[in-house]
Design an enzyme around this catalytic site. Structure first.
Site, PDB file in Angstrom:
ATOM      1  CD1 TRP A 146      -0.315  -1.830   2.866  1.00  0.00           C
ATOM      2  CD2 TRP A 146       0.087   0.445   3.527  1.00  0.00           C
ATOM      3  NE1 TRP A 146       0.307  -1.728   4.006  1.00  0.00           N
ATOM      4  CE2 TRP A 146       0.523  -0.527   4.587  1.00  0.00           C
ATOM      5  CE3 TRP A 146       0.148   1.722   3.767  1.00  0.00           C
ATOM      6  CZ2 TRP A 146       1.048   0.088   5.716  1.00  0.00           C
ATOM      7  CZ3 TRP A 146       0.843   2.256   4.880  1.00  0.00           C
ATOM      8  CH2 TRP A 146       1.226   1.431   5.971  1.00  0.00           C
ATOM      9  CG  ASP A 148       1.565  -5.146  12.096  1.00  0.00           C
ATOM     10  OD1 ASP A 148       1.556  -5.341  10.787  1.00  0.00           O
ATOM     11  OD2 ASP A 148       1.049  -4.135  12.606  1.00  0.00           O
ATOM     12  NE  ARG A 163       4.635  -1.411  10.729  1.00  0.00           N
ATOM     13  CZ  ARG A 163       3.466  -1.622  10.128  1.00  0.00           C
ATOM     14  NH1 ARG A 163       3.004  -0.905   8.900  1.00  0.00           N
ATOM     15  NH2 ARG A 163       2.531  -2.022  10.625  1.00  0.00           N
TER      16      ARG A 163
END
Lengths: 189, 594
Positions: free
Chosen positions: B268, B329, B356
């Site tokens: 995304w 995640d 991340r």
């Protein structure tokens, strides 16, 4: 223009029932068309939307894990009306369930605790405060439409959102689905 | 396009357009045919320094502008030139309001911006003021899309191609709007919210194609990257980020319950493109369920990876995976910044990614091989570090099917509640980095964080369309702050860090001697490109959740930024920054000038 939603609930209900009465008179006796009936828990449904209960519990009330933590299923809940009212009013200490009554844990007693007693377990404050009547209304809505219901259905979804969104399409059974798959593709509009 | 049906008089917007065209013609600004955005122009954006034609400014995703009328010496005089209120604040689905995360596109004095629900605004920026030329409202299905957008009502902007403005909608469409009239020329459904797919990223235009990425790894999607031919409006290729049965990489899904079919791998954030090798470089998100990695034994390719794709076919040329069998995640959706650095044996062609997981990586973008990596956040607890040779976390064991990393903190079925650093929003989320090719400094918008993870054991019966598929969830038990961290790309070392009271949720812009960024508490700021000293600051009064950009018109340089806090933060992560609860939803474009 008159703001219908701004009217007190009782007057609104009165209006709705008068309209319903007119409509039913409008149909000649013997016709099979069903007159629309006012759902007395519509006010509670409006609170469910306005207070963003659906933000965590979802429109169907099943909640579920995910980014928002684990909102409990209102479909599977065993809470009574009084317990639901208390939970909405005071939130659930130690969880993400907010309190929705102004002054909770201060002038309003919650589980016999003050803000100081609750300390780190103090639940978050709701995005909007609700009046006791609103909380009763949302509890009645949960009891009438969500608690004890099975899997969410297309009819329930349409009743919640009306027909303005494709949000309910996945609940359609095979026979309810349009065979024209192009509805979802191509240059429509 | 908003229509004025029902009115007999000409709508004021059409009138504005006529005036704008007339004024533009009088001023000798090229119109219509001369404004065609060709593949040649998109390859040579350096020849148009006053414009900002790509989402990330150029194909290399540098977000660097050579404009320097606003510079270290005079930036203290920067003032608001004009503002414009936009729409799209309304809620839908599980969201109480939308926000602004977009990067404005600038071409010949006109700006193209989006709001969270995908409305496109064309704004005439000539004459030191902003005039709305048209607004195209795609009438996004709020409840359908908003119920399955895990992380906000977001749209990160448009792209230009030919005489069209190309944009996405949250409910899965690719929309082509006529640049002059604001009328929708055509649209095509690319993603399906019935499967939990939504689109938040801006399109990347490569040759005659629009490249689209998808979100939805929290809802059990199988991710993909898709190319649409803008001349035929047909799909050219669609590459799934999770291999099908028997394809290379499918052996990294070792379970017996088809975990790969709902294995996530979102895409995304808009990628980058290397025209010399015709390679699209694109980041891939987390596997699903997010926190229950025992459900999906194996490395779970190509989740948490950077991919090099053949632009003509979509074929995967190389991949580099950052966090195999991820239990945190830790998406790798971040943009890959393409950088050429002189090396001992000729120029090194690097691809930089700030993950991340808290580590910044340089990989060789011709081979996908690891070059260097280092933590860019202050605190990492999930691993002791990266293997110097491979760049894999040193605890990674290729013979294990379920990775434990630093087992005492890693979420798992035997460690059901734990704190991790970085938290699951990551050391850097989608907000883009910027790279100064003169100083060879790379600026990372950092979330300095930890958070609390609770694992839930997943089973197939819980997998339902449009319902969360996360295997647990995060909560916020510590305060989260931020920083701007600069990395010297020639050495792979941290060159500076400016700590900020709040996480950086907006991203970066670099100019020759300045860096611009913002804070969710409202400040837009300019920093010295070398020392990161703060030289200028303005409080917009709204949460900055979008990256700044710069452009020039009438020979004057401007800085533009969208302001309106939305996204994941103020719903899911706000408890880590309680002071931000006072930030109101809003939707506003700020434009600054000397």
């Amino acid at each position: 223009m008159m703001n219908f939603n701004a009217l007190p609930t009782t007057i609104r209900l009165l209006f709705v029932s008068v309209i319903a009465l007119n409509v039913s008179i409008g149909f000649a006796y013997g016709q099979s068309a069903q007159p629309p009936t006012a759902d007395p828990t519509d006010a509670g449904k409006a609170v469910f939307k306005r207070a963003n209960c659906m933000g965590c519990h979802k429109w169907h009330g099943n909640g579920g894990g995910g980014y928002g933590g684990d909102a409990l299923s209102l479909r599977k809940t065993e809470l009574t009306r009084d317990q639901i009212i208390e939970t909405v009013s005071c939130g659930r200490p130690g969880t993400g369930m907010p309190f929705f009554v102004r002054g909770a844990y201060d002038e309003v007693k919650c589980y016999g605790m003050t803000r100081q007693d609750a300390a780190a377990l103090m639940p978050p404050e709701g995005g909007t405060f609700l009046r006791p009547k609103d909380i009763e209304a949302v509890a009645d809505y949960v009891l009438a439409h969500i608690k004890g219901a099975g899997d969410p259905s297309y009819a329930e979804c349409v009743a919640f959102f009306s027909n303005a969104s494709r949000v309910c399409d996945i609940y359609k059974t095979a026979s309810q689905k349009p065979d024209d798959a192009s509805a979802a593709t191509g240059k429509s509009q | 396009m908003e229509r004025s049906s029902g009115h007999t008089k000409v709508s004021p917007r059409v009138g504005l357009l006529a005036v704008a065209v007339a004024v533009a013609a009088m001023m000798g600004t090229p119109v219509s045919a001369a404004d065609e955005v060709t593949p040649e122009r998109l390859l040579n954006v350096d020849k148009e320094p006053g414009n900002w034609l790509h989402h990330h400014k150029d194909f290399s995703a540098h977000r660097f502008s050579s404009l320097k009328d606003i510079n270290r010496d005079n930036v203290k005089n920067l003032k608001v030139a004009w503002t414009m209120h936009l729409g799209g604040v309304e809620g839908g689905g599980i969201w109480s309001h939308g926000g602004l995360e977009g990067t404005p596109i600038a071409e010949n004095g006109f700006l193209y911006v989006t709001d969270g629900w995908g409305s496109v605004y064309k704004i005439d920026a000539h004459g030191g003021r902003g005039n709305l030329v048209w607004k195209m409202d795609p009438k996004t299905d709020h409840d359908w899309a908003g119920a399955v957008s895990c992380c906000g009502v977001d749209n990160r902007g448009v792209a230009l191609w030919g005489d069209l403005v190309i944009s996405h909608t949250l409910d899965g469409r690719l929309v082509a709007t006529n640049k002059e009239t604001g009328q929708v020329a055509w649209q095509r459904t690319v993603a399906d919210p019935d499967k939990g797919e939504v689109i938040t990223g801006a399109p990347l235009i490569v040759k005659n194609m629009a490249i689209t990425g998808v979100a939805g790894a929290e809802y059990g999607i199988r991710g993909w990257i898709a190319a649409t031919d803008l001349t035929t409006q047909k799909e050219v290729w669609r590459t799934h980020t999770i291999p099908g049965k028997g394809e290379p990489g499918s052996e990294t899904w070792k379970d017996d319950k088809s975990a790969s079919a709902s294995g996530g791998g979102s895409t995304w954030v808009t990628g980058s493109y290397d025209p010399t090798t015709d390679t699209i470089v694109w980041g891939v998100g987390n596997p699903g369920p997010d926190w229950d990695n025992a459900y999906r034994p194996g490395d779970n390719l190509y989740t948490d990876s950077s991919l090099g794709l053949d632009a003509s076919t979509g074929k995967i040329k190389w991949h580099y995976q950052h966090t195999p069998n991820d239990p945190f995640d830790y998406d790798s959706v971040a943009e890959n910044v393409l950088v050429d650095i002189p090396g001992p044996s000729g120029p090194q062609k690097l691809s930089l990614e700030a993950d991340r997981n808290g580590f910044a990586y340089a990989i060789d973008r011709t081979t996908g091989k690891f070059v260097w990596g280092l933590p860019f956040v202050k605190k990492v607890t999930w691993t002791k570090g990266l293997d110097a040779e491979t760049g894999k976390p040193i605890e990674y064991d290729p013979n294990k099917s379920v990775q434990a990393y630093e087992a005492s903190v890693t979420p798992s079925r035997t460690n059901m509640e734990t704190d991790i650093c970085p938290g699951n929003m990551g050391g850097k989320n989608w907000p883009p980095t910027a790279y100064n090719p003169e100083l060879k400094l790379w600026y990372i918008p950092v979330i300095e964080s930890c958070n609390h993870i609770k694992v839930e054991v997943s089973d197939q019966n819980k997998l339902k369309p449009r319902e969360f598929w996360t295997g647990g969830g995060p909560s916020q038990n510590v305060k989260i702050t931020g920083s701007v961290t600069a990395i010297d790309v020639t050495t792979g070392k941290i060159a500076g860090k400016l700590e900020t009271p709040y996480p950086n949720l907006g991203g970066m812009l670099a100019t020759p001697d300045l860096v611009f960024t913002g804070q969710p508490s409202g400040e837009v700021m300019a920093l010295d490109a070398k020392s990161l000293a703060k030289l200028w600051e303005f409080n917009t009064g709204g949460g900055v959740n979008a990256p700044p950009m710069t452009f020039s018109v009438d020979g004057k340089q401007y800085i533009a930024i969208l302001v309106g806090l939305g996204g994941a933060w103020d719903k899911w992560f706000i408890d880590s920054t309680p002071e931000l609860k006072k930030m109101q939803p809003g939707s506003m474009l700020y434009v600054f000038a000397l």
